[in-house]
Design a protein around this motif. Structure first.
Motif, PDB file in Angstrom:
ATOM      1  N   ALA A  36       0.857  -1.190   0.000  1.00  0.00           N
ATOM      2  CA  ALA A  36       0.000   0.000   0.000  1.00  0.00           C
ATOM      3  C   ALA A  36       0.889   1.235   0.000  1.00  0.00           C
ATOM      4  CB  ALA A  36      -0.899  -0.013   1.228  1.00  0.00           C
ATOM      5  N   GLU A  37       0.373   2.298  -0.638  1.00  0.00           N
ATOM      6  CA  GLU A  37       1.125   3.546  -0.707  1.00  0.00           C
ATOM      7  C   GLU A  37       0.390   4.633   0.054  1.00  0.00           C
ATOM      8  OE1 GLU A  37       1.802   4.660  -4.757  1.00  0.00           O
ATOM      9  OE2 GLU A  37       2.983   2.879  -5.186  1.00  0.00           O
ATOM     10  N   ALA A  38       1.146   5.564   0.607  1.00  0.00           N
ATOM     11  CA  ALA A  38       0.583   6.754   1.243  1.00  0.00           C
ATOM     12  C   ALA A  38       1.370   7.948   0.738  1.00  0.00           C
ATOM     13  CB  ALA A  38       0.667   6.645   2.761  1.00  0.00           C
ATOM     14  N   GLY A  39       0.704   9.085   0.693  1.00  0.00           N
ATOM     15  CA  GLY A  39       1.382  10.304   0.254  1.00  0.00           C
ATOM     16  C   GLY A  39       1.841  10.228  -1.182  1.00  0.00           C
ATOM     17  N   GLY A  40       1.013   9.624  -2.038  1.00  0.00           N
ATOM     18  CA  GLY A  40       1.369   9.533  -3.458  1.00  0.00           C
ATOM     19  C   GLY A  40       2.609   8.692  -3.701  1.00  0.00           C
ATOM     20  N   GLY A  41       2.829   7.694  -2.867  1.00  0.00           N
ATOM     21  CA  GLY A  41       3.974   6.798  -3.055  1.00  0.00           C
ATOM     22  C   GLY A  41       5.196   7.192  -2.260  1.00  0.00           C
ATOM     23  N   MET A  42       5.086   8.248  -1.455  1.00  0.00           N
ATOM     24  CA  MET A  42       6.245   8.659  -0.644  1.00  0.00           C
ATOM     25  C   MET A  42       6.567   7.604   0.412  1.00  0.00           C
ATOM     26  SD  MET A  42       5.608  12.756  -0.310  1.00  0.00           S
ATOM     27  CE  MET A  42       7.247  13.185   0.248  1.00  0.00           C
ATOM     28  N   ALA A  62      10.366  12.460   1.559  1.00  0.00           N
ATOM     29  CA  ALA A  62       9.357  12.444   2.625  1.00  0.00           C
ATOM     30  C   ALA A  62       9.969  12.764   3.985  1.00  0.00           C
ATOM     31  CB  ALA A  62       8.680  11.079   2.682  1.00  0.00           C
ATOM     32  N   VAL A  63      11.305  12.741   4.048  1.00  0.00           N
ATOM     33  CA  VAL A  63      11.984  12.982   5.326  1.00  0.00           C
ATOM     34  C   VAL A  63      12.350  14.462   5.430  1.00  0.00           C
ATOM     35  CG1 VAL A  63      13.909  12.312   6.815  1.00  0.00           C
ATOM     36  CG2 VAL A  63      12.904  10.642   5.241  1.00  0.00           C
ATOM     37  N   ASP A  64      11.504  15.182   6.153  1.00  0.00           N
ATOM     38  CA  ASP A  64      11.731  16.612   6.374  1.00  0.00           C
ATOM     39  C   ASP A  64      11.918  16.813   7.870  1.00  0.00           C
ATOM     40  OD1 ASP A  64      11.647  19.323   6.769  1.00  0.00           O
ATOM     41  OD2 ASP A  64       9.809  19.668   5.618  1.00  0.00           O
ATOM     42  N   PRO A  65      13.148  17.124   8.297  1.00  0.00           N
ATOM     43  CA  PRO A  65      13.408  17.271   9.733  1.00  0.00           C
ATOM     44  C   PRO A  65      12.485  18.293  10.402  1.00  0.00           C
ATOM     45  CG  PRO A  65      15.449  17.416   8.480  1.00  0.00           C
ATOM     46  CD  PRO A  65      14.333  17.382   7.489  1.00  0.00           C
ATOM     47  N   ASP A  66      11.972  19.246   9.633  1.00  0.00           N
ATOM     48  CA  ASP A  66      11.080  20.259  10.206  1.00  0.00           C
ATOM     49  C   ASP A  66       9.628  19.790  10.268  1.00  0.00           C
ATOM     50  OD1 ASP A  66      13.217  22.015  10.516  1.00  0.00           O
ATOM     51  OD2 ASP A  66      12.996  22.752   8.453  1.00  0.00           O
ATOM     52  N   ASP A  67       9.337  18.641   9.642  1.00  0.00           N
ATOM     53  CA  ASP A  67       7.952  18.155   9.640  1.00  0.00           C
ATOM     54  C   ASP A  67       7.911  16.633   9.803  1.00  0.00           C
ATOM     55  OD1 ASP A  67       5.244  18.003   9.510  1.00  0.00           O
ATOM     56  OD2 ASP A  67       5.038  18.706   7.446  1.00  0.00           O
ATOM     57  N   ILE A  68       8.451  16.162  10.909  1.00  0.00           N
ATOM     58  CA  ILE A  68       8.469  14.729  11.210  1.00  0.00           C
ATOM     59  C   ILE A  68       7.037  14.199  11.354  1.00  0.00           C
ATOM     60  CG2 ILE A  68       9.138  13.006  12.952  1.00  0.00           C
ATOM     61  CD1 ILE A  68      11.434  13.915  11.177  1.00  0.00           C
ATOM     62  N   ASP A  73       2.563  10.468  10.080  1.00  0.00           N
ATOM     63  CA  ASP A  73       1.194  10.277   9.593  1.00  0.00           C
ATOM     64  C   ASP A  73       1.173   9.413   8.338  1.00  0.00           C
ATOM     65  OD1 ASP A  73       0.217  11.791  11.683  1.00  0.00           O
ATOM     66  OD2 ASP A  73      -0.075  13.612  10.481  1.00  0.00           O
ATOM     67  N   LEU A  74       2.147   9.635   7.439  1.00  0.00           N
ATOM     68  CA  LEU A  74       2.215   8.837   6.215  1.00  0.00           C
ATOM     69  C   LEU A  74       2.509   7.372   6.526  1.00  0.00           C
ATOM     70  CD1 LEU A  74       4.190  11.190   3.778  1.00  0.00           C
ATOM     71  CD2 LEU A  74       1.742  10.657   3.733  1.00  0.00           C
ATOM     72  N   VAL A  75       3.401   7.130   7.486  1.00  0.00           N
ATOM     73  CA  VAL A  75       3.726   5.750   7.868  1.00  0.00           C
ATOM     74  C   VAL A  75       2.496   5.081   8.478  1.00  0.00           C
ATOM     75  CG1 VAL A  75       5.114   4.297   9.412  1.00  0.00           C
ATOM     76  CG2 VAL A  75       6.201   6.153   8.107  1.00  0.00           C
ATOM     77  N   ILE A  76       1.796   5.778   9.361  1.00  0.00           N
ATOM     78  CA  ILE A  76       0.585   5.221   9.977  1.00  0.00           C
ATOM     79  C   ILE A  76      -0.451   4.911   8.902  1.00  0.00           C
ATOM     80  CG2 ILE A  76      -1.405   5.769  11.453  1.00  0.00           C
ATOM     81  CD1 ILE A  76       0.622   7.341  13.242  1.00  0.00           C
ATOM     82  N   ALA A  77      -0.660   5.860   7.995  1.00  0.00           N
ATOM     83  CA  ALA A  77      -1.644   5.659   6.923  1.00  0.00           C
ATOM     84  C   ALA A  77      -1.261   4.469   6.049  1.00  0.00           C
ATOM     85  CB  ALA A  77      -1.773   6.925   6.070  1.00  0.00           C
ATOM     86  N   GLY A  78       0.014   4.371   5.710  1.00  0.00           N
ATOM     87  CA  GLY A  78       0.485   3.261   4.874  1.00  0.00           C
ATOM     88  C   GLY A  78       0.333   1.917   5.573  1.00  0.00           C
ATOM     89  N   VAL A  79       0.673   1.868   6.846  1.00  0.00           N
ATOM     90  CA  VAL A  79       0.568   0.624   7.617  1.00  0.00           C
ATOM     91  C   VAL A  79      -0.899   0.201   7.722  1.00  0.00           C
ATOM     92  CG1 VAL A  79       0.811  -0.372   9.940  1.00  0.00           C
ATOM     93  CG2 VAL A  79       2.727   0.860   8.899  1.00  0.00           C
ATOM     94  N   ASN A  80      -1.763   1.134   8.059  1.00  0.00           N
ATOM     95  CA  ASN A  80      -3.189   0.804   8.189  1.00  0.00           C
ATOM     96  C   ASN A  80      -3.769   0.315   6.872  1.00  0.00           C
ATOM     97  OD1 ASN A  80      -3.369   1.328  10.929  1.00  0.00           O
ATOM     98  ND2 ASN A  80      -3.908   3.466  10.624  1.00  0.00           N
ATOM     99  N   LYS A  81      -3.401   0.977   5.786  1.00  0.00           N
ATOM    100  CA  LYS A  81      -3.901   0.580   4.468  1.00  0.00           C
ATOM    101  C   LYS A  81      -3.375  -0.805   4.084  1.00  0.00           C
ATOM    102  CE  LYS A  81      -4.397   2.554  -0.163  1.00  0.00           C
ATOM    103  NZ  LYS A  81      -3.946   3.633  -1.057  1.00  0.00           N
TER     104      LYS A  81
END
Length: 113
Positions: A36-42, A62-68, A73-81
């Protein structure tokens, strides 16, 4: 004369056969995966038919130190999907392998699948 019924042995054998088929089906499910993909495949998350996460791929963008939080959220969404898709695949596979052995109208959900 005590009699357990004419089909008691047959019923026991059917239960054993069913248990063996379920075991084999679950083993096969462990070999099948969904991604499953989240964030358009990020973020891509792969899970097997036993609903275990087997891989997570994260694009460097997808790794932005200023927006962890976004990455989390993307990892959670991907895992749940991925788990949801793996669950659907597992139910379909179990229906396919057990279909002929289940009484008509029996829902696999009753078996905890």
């Amino acid at each position: 004369m005590a009699n357990g019924g004419p089909n008691m042995g047959d019923m026991f054998k059917k239960m054993m056969d069913m248990q063996q088929k379920m075991s084999q089906a679950q083993e096969e499910l462990g070999k099948k995966t969904v991604t499953a993909e989240a964030g358009g495949g990020m973020v891509k998350v792969t899970a097997n038919g036993n609903q275990k996460i087997t891989a997570i791929e994260i694009e460097p963008d997808a790794v932005d130190p200023d927006d962890i939080e976004l990455l989390e959220d993307l990892v959670i969404a991907g895992v749940n999907k991925a788990l949801e898709e793996a669950s659907e695949m597992a139910q379909q596979e179990m229906k396919n392998s057990m279909g002929g052995m289940l009484p008509p109208g029996m829902d696999l959900g009753q078996l905890g699948l």
